[in-house]
Design a protein around this motif. Structure first.
Motif, PDB file in Angstrom:
ATOM      1  N   PRO A 167      72.987  -1.732  45.397  1.00 41.75           N
ATOM      2  CA  PRO A 167      73.020  -1.665  46.862  1.00 41.75           C
ATOM      3  C   PRO A 167      73.882  -2.758  47.507  1.00 41.75           C
ATOM      4  O   PRO A 167      74.580  -2.494  48.491  1.00 41.75           O
ATOM      5  CB  PRO A 167      71.544  -1.804  47.249  1.00 41.75           C
ATOM      6  N   TRP A 168      73.861  -3.971  46.943  1.00 46.80           N
ATOM      7  CA  TRP A 168      74.693  -5.024  47.544  1.00 46.80           C
ATOM      8  C   TRP A 168      76.168  -4.669  47.431  1.00 46.80           C
ATOM      9  O   TRP A 168      76.927  -4.796  48.396  1.00 46.80           O
ATOM     10  CB  TRP A 168      74.459  -6.386  46.884  1.00 46.80           C
ATOM     11  N   TRP A 169      76.589  -4.217  46.251  1.00 38.90           N
ATOM     12  CA  TRP A 169      77.992  -3.869  46.079  1.00 38.90           C
ATOM     13  C   TRP A 169      78.390  -2.720  46.999  1.00 38.90           C
ATOM     14  O   TRP A 169      79.462  -2.728  47.599  1.00 38.90           O
ATOM     15  CB  TRP A 169      78.282  -3.518  44.628  1.00 38.90           C
ATOM     16  N   LEU A 170      77.547  -1.718  47.114  1.00 37.56           N
ATOM     17  CA  LEU A 170      77.860  -0.600  48.000  1.00 37.56           C
ATOM     18  C   LEU A 170      77.984  -1.071  49.444  1.00 37.56           C
ATOM     19  O   LEU A 170      78.909  -0.670  50.168  1.00 37.56           O
ATOM     20  CB  LEU A 170      76.779   0.479  47.880  1.00 37.56           C
ATOM     21  N   ASP A 171      77.072  -1.915  49.864  1.00 39.93           N
ATOM     22  CA  ASP A 171      77.109  -2.433  51.230  1.00 39.93           C
ATOM     23  C   ASP A 171      78.370  -3.259  51.460  1.00 39.93           C
ATOM     24  O   ASP A 171      79.067  -3.098  52.470  1.00 39.93           O
ATOM     25  CB  ASP A 171      75.853  -3.274  51.486  1.00 39.93           C
ATOM     26  N   ARG A 172      78.664  -4.156  50.493  1.00 40.35           N
ATOM     27  CA  ARG A 172      79.839  -5.021  50.661  1.00 40.35           C
ATOM     28  C   ARG A 172      81.129  -4.205  50.668  1.00 40.35           C
ATOM     29  O   ARG A 172      82.007  -4.404  51.532  1.00 40.35           O
ATOM     30  CB  ARG A 172      79.886  -6.054  49.523  1.00 40.35           C
ATOM     31  N   ILE A 173      81.269  -3.287  49.733  1.00 35.24           N
ATOM     32  CA  ILE A 173      82.507  -2.505  49.648  1.00 35.24           C
ATOM     33  C   ILE A 173      82.655  -1.575  50.843  1.00 35.24           C
ATOM     34  O   ILE A 173      83.766  -1.342  51.326  1.00 35.24           O
ATOM     35  CB  ILE A 173      82.538  -1.750  48.308  1.00 35.24           C
ATOM     36  N   SER A 174      81.547  -1.074  51.359  1.00 32.16           N
ATOM     37  CA  SER A 174      81.620  -0.169  52.514  1.00 32.16           C
ATOM     38  C   SER A 174      82.209  -0.856  53.737  1.00 32.16           C
ATOM     39  O   SER A 174      82.779  -0.196  54.617  1.00 32.16           O
ATOM     40  CB  SER A 174      80.233   0.384  52.845  1.00 32.16           C
ATOM     41  N   ARG A 175      82.103  -2.193  53.795  1.00 32.03           N
ATOM     42  CA  ARG A 175      82.649  -2.941  54.934  1.00 32.03           C
ATOM     43  C   ARG A 175      84.143  -3.186  54.805  1.00 32.03           C
ATOM     44  O   ARG A 175      84.791  -3.640  55.746  1.00 32.03           O
ATOM     45  CB  ARG A 175      81.892  -4.263  55.093  1.00 32.03           C
ATOM     46  N   GLY A 176      84.700  -2.880  53.652  1.00 31.71           N
ATOM     47  CA  GLY A 176      86.153  -2.890  53.468  1.00 31.71           C
ATOM     48  C   GLY A 176      86.764  -4.275  53.437  1.00 31.71           C
ATOM     49  O   GLY A 176      86.098  -5.290  53.267  1.00 31.71           O
ATOM     50  N   GLY A 177      88.112  -4.294  53.583  1.00 31.82           N
ATOM     51  CA  GLY A 177      88.855  -5.541  53.550  1.00 31.82           C
ATOM     52  C   GLY A 177      89.115  -6.005  52.127  1.00 31.82           C
ATOM     53  O   GLY A 177      88.959  -5.247  51.159  1.00 31.82           O
ATOM     54  N   ARG A 178      89.507  -7.265  51.979  1.00 31.67           N
ATOM     55  CA  ARG A 178      89.757  -7.841  50.667  1.00 31.67           C
ATOM     56  C   ARG A 178      88.416  -8.219  50.043  1.00 31.67           C
ATOM     57  O   ARG A 178      87.652  -8.992  50.612  1.00 31.67           O
ATOM     58  CB  ARG A 178      90.674  -9.057  50.778  1.00 31.67           C
ATOM     59  N   VAL A 179      88.128  -7.658  48.907  1.00 29.90           N
ATOM     60  CA  VAL A 179      86.837  -7.851  48.229  1.00 29.90           C
ATOM     61  C   VAL A 179      87.084  -8.602  46.926  1.00 29.90           C
ATOM     62  O   VAL A 179      87.865  -8.149  46.075  1.00 29.90           O
ATOM     63  CB  VAL A 179      86.155  -6.500  47.940  1.00 29.90           C
ATOM     64  N   LEU A 180      86.420  -9.732  46.769  1.00 27.70           N
ATOM     65  CA  LEU A 180      86.538 -10.492  45.523  1.00 27.70           C
ATOM     66  C   LEU A 180      85.857  -9.712  44.414  1.00 27.70           C
ATOM     67  O   LEU A 180      84.659  -9.417  44.488  1.00 27.70           O
ATOM     68  CB  LEU A 180      85.900 -11.876  45.688  1.00 27.70           C
ATOM     69  N   ALA A 181      86.620  -9.378  43.373  1.00 30.52           N
ATOM     70  CA  ALA A 181      86.089  -8.653  42.216  1.00 30.52           C
ATOM     71  C   ALA A 181      86.111  -9.616  41.028  1.00 30.52           C
ATOM     72  O   ALA A 181      87.176 -10.115  40.653  1.00 30.52           O
ATOM     73  CB  ALA A 181      86.931  -7.421  41.929  1.00 30.52           C
ATOM     74  N   PRO A 182      84.966  -9.891  40.414  1.00 35.50           N
ATOM     75  CA  PRO A 182      84.895 -10.953  39.420  1.00 35.50           C
ATOM     76  C   PRO A 182      85.243 -10.507  38.002  1.00 35.50           C
ATOM     77  O   PRO A 182      84.835  -9.453  37.534  1.00 35.50           O
ATOM     78  CB  PRO A 182      83.426 -11.378  39.500  1.00 35.50           C
ATOM     79  N   GLY A 183      86.009 -11.351  37.314  1.00 38.65           N
ATOM     80  CA  GLY A 183      86.209 -11.161  35.887  1.00 38.65           C
ATOM     81  C   GLY A 183      87.220 -10.104  35.510  1.00 38.65           C
ATOM     82  O   GLY A 183      88.232  -9.899  36.180  1.00 38.65           O
ATOM     83  N   ASP A 184      86.924  -9.407  34.425  1.00 37.21           N
ATOM     84  CA  ASP A 184      87.843  -8.455  33.799  1.00 37.21           C
ATOM     85  C   ASP A 184      87.487  -7.036  34.208  1.00 37.21           C
ATOM     86  O   ASP A 184      86.410  -6.546  33.871  1.00 37.21           O
ATOM     87  CB  ASP A 184      87.748  -8.608  32.273  1.00 37.21           C
ATOM     88  N   PRO A 185      88.366  -6.322  34.912  1.00 38.63           N
ATOM     89  CA  PRO A 185      88.041  -4.944  35.322  1.00 38.63           C
ATOM     90  C   PRO A 185      87.881  -3.989  34.154  1.00 38.63           C
ATOM     91  O   PRO A 185      87.263  -2.933  34.292  1.00 38.63           O
ATOM     92  CB  PRO A 185      89.233  -4.545  36.196  1.00 38.63           C
TER      93      PRO A 185
END
Length: 330
Positions: A167-185
Motif C-alpha cells: 500500500p505505501w508503494w502504491l500510494d507513493r507512486i500514484s502521486r507521481g513525480g521523481r520516485v526514488l527506487a532503491p537498489g537493483d531493478p
C-alpha cells in the motif's frame, strides 16, 4: 467442516475466513473486535485469548473439526489456547512466520532449517518477533493432543494489507513525480498473495494431517523493477523511477525493509531473503497467481480508502529525506 479461526477479521485472517466461508464451512471467529470487522456468515465470539474466562466462554458447549490460529505471537498465550482446545478439535493449524527460522534472511532455508531457541511457555518479554513465533510453534507441537499443522509464510501481499508495504508503494507512486527506487531493478523477488496462502491453509487443514510447510511463493516470480512498474501501471501514474545504489542509501542511513518497503540491500545480512524454498508446499498443491494480479487487486481496494485514512504502519520514507537523497544522487 466446523472451523474455529482465532483472529479472522484482518488481512490473512480475513482471507482465511473468506475462503472457509466460500467452501461452505461453518466458521467461528474469536477476537477482541478491535482491529477489523467480522465477515457476514461467521459466528463471532468476542474475547481476549489472554483472559482465562474468555477462553472458557469460547469453548463452553462448542467443538470444531479444526482450529486455525492466525494471530498467536506469545508462546505462553498460544499454549493456554491449546490446552483449552484439547479434545475439542482434531487439527490445530498455527500460522507462524519465516522469521522463526534462525538463519533467515542471511541463508537459504526450508522446513528443515533450525528455528530460534524459544521455550513454549515464553512470555512477550522473552524474545523478538521471530523467536517468539518459534516458541509458539513449539507450544502447538508439544501441547496439542491432535494433529499439529505449522505453516511458515514468507512475504505476504494483497488486498486489505494492514502492514503497509505494498500500500505505501502504491500510494507513493500514484502521486507521481521523481520516485526514488532503491537498489537493483533486476533483483528477483519471491512473494505470495494472501488469497493463495489462505487457500493453501484451508487445503492442508482439510487434509487433517500434522505437517510443516514453508509457504513463500514461487522463486523469482517478479523483479523489484517489475514490481514497481506494475504499481505505476495500475495507478496510471507518471512516476519517473530514479534507481539509487544500495551503498549510497545505506551511507545515508536509509533503513532497509521499512523506509523503502521490501528493499533488501545486496549484502550478507539479506543474502538469501528471496531464496527460501517453497518446494514442499508447491508439491502439496500451493498455487500462486501472477504478482501483477496481486498489485492490481490491492490498488482496487486501496483507491477506495480515503488518503487521510491510509495506514502504512512504520513503513515509508519521509518525503523530505527522499528529496534530499534524490538531489545528492543527481
Amino acid at each position: 467442516m466446523r472451523i474455529l479461526i482465532i483472529g479472522g477479521s484482518v488481512f490473512l485472517g480475513r482471507a482465511v475466513t473468506e475462503e472457509a466461508l466460500r467452501r461452505g464451512h461453518e466458521v467461528t471467529t474469536f477476537n477482541r473486535g478491535l482491529s477489523g470487522v467480522d465477515l457476514p456468515g461467521v459466528e463471532a465470539v468476542r474475547g481476549d485469548r489472554g483472559v482465562a474466562a474468555d477462553l472458557d466462554r469460547l469453548v463452553e458447549g462448542r467443538e470444531w473439526d479444526a482450529v486455525i490460529d492466525v494471530i498467536g505471537r506469545v508462546p505462553r498465550l498460544v499454549g493456554e489456547s491449546v490446552r483449552r482446545l484439547n479434545g475439542r478439535a482434531g487439527v490445530y493449524t498455527y500460522i507462524s512466520s519465516i522469521s522463526a527460522i534462525a538463519d533467515f534472511p542471511a541463508k537459504e532455508c526450508d522446513e528443515s532449517s533450525p528455528r530460534f531457541e524459544c521455550a513454549p511457555d515464553a512470555g512477550p518479554e522473552d524474545g523478538e518477533y521471530g523467536a517468539l513465533k518459534a516458541g509458539c510453534e513449539r507450544a502447538v507441537e508439544e501441547g496439542f493432543e491432535g494433529e499439529a499443522l505449522i505453516i511458515q509464510p514468507g512475504l505476504i501481499l494483497g488486498p486489505y494489507e494492514n502492514v503497509g508495504r505494498l500500500p505505501w508503494w502504491l500510494d507513493r507512486i500514484s502521486r507521481g513525480g521523481r520516485v526514488l527506487a532503491p537498489g537493483d531493478p533486476g533483483r528477483a523477488m519471491q512473494v505470495i498473495d494472501v488469497r493463495d496462502l489462505a487457500a493453501f491453509v484451508l487445503d492442508r487443514t482439510e487434509a487433517g494431517k500434522a505437517d510443516r510447510f514453508l509457504a513463500s511463493g514461487v522463486p523469482g516470480n517478479i523483479t523489484y523493477g517489475g514490481w514497481l512498474a506494475e504499481c505505476r501501471a495500475v495507478t496510471g501514474s507518471d512516476a519517473e523511477f530514479v534507481w539509487v545504489d544500495d551503498r549510497f542509501l545505506l551511507d545515508r542511513e536509509v533503513q532497509p525493509w521499512t523506509e523503502f518497503p521490501i528493499w533488501a540491500p545486496d549484502d550478507a545480512d539479506f543474502a538469501a531473503v528471496w531464496l527460501p524454498s517453497s518446494a514442499k508446499a508447491l508439491a502439496a498443491g500451493l498455487t500462486c497467481r501472477p504478482v501483477a494480479e496481486t498489485v492490481r487487486d490491492t490498488w482496487a481496494w486501496l483507491r477506495d480508502v480515503p488518503p487521510a485514512e491510509r495506514s502504512f504502519g512504520r513503513h515509508g520514507i519521509d518525503p523530505g529525506k527522499e528529496a534530499r537523497i534524490l538531489a545528492e544522487w543527481a
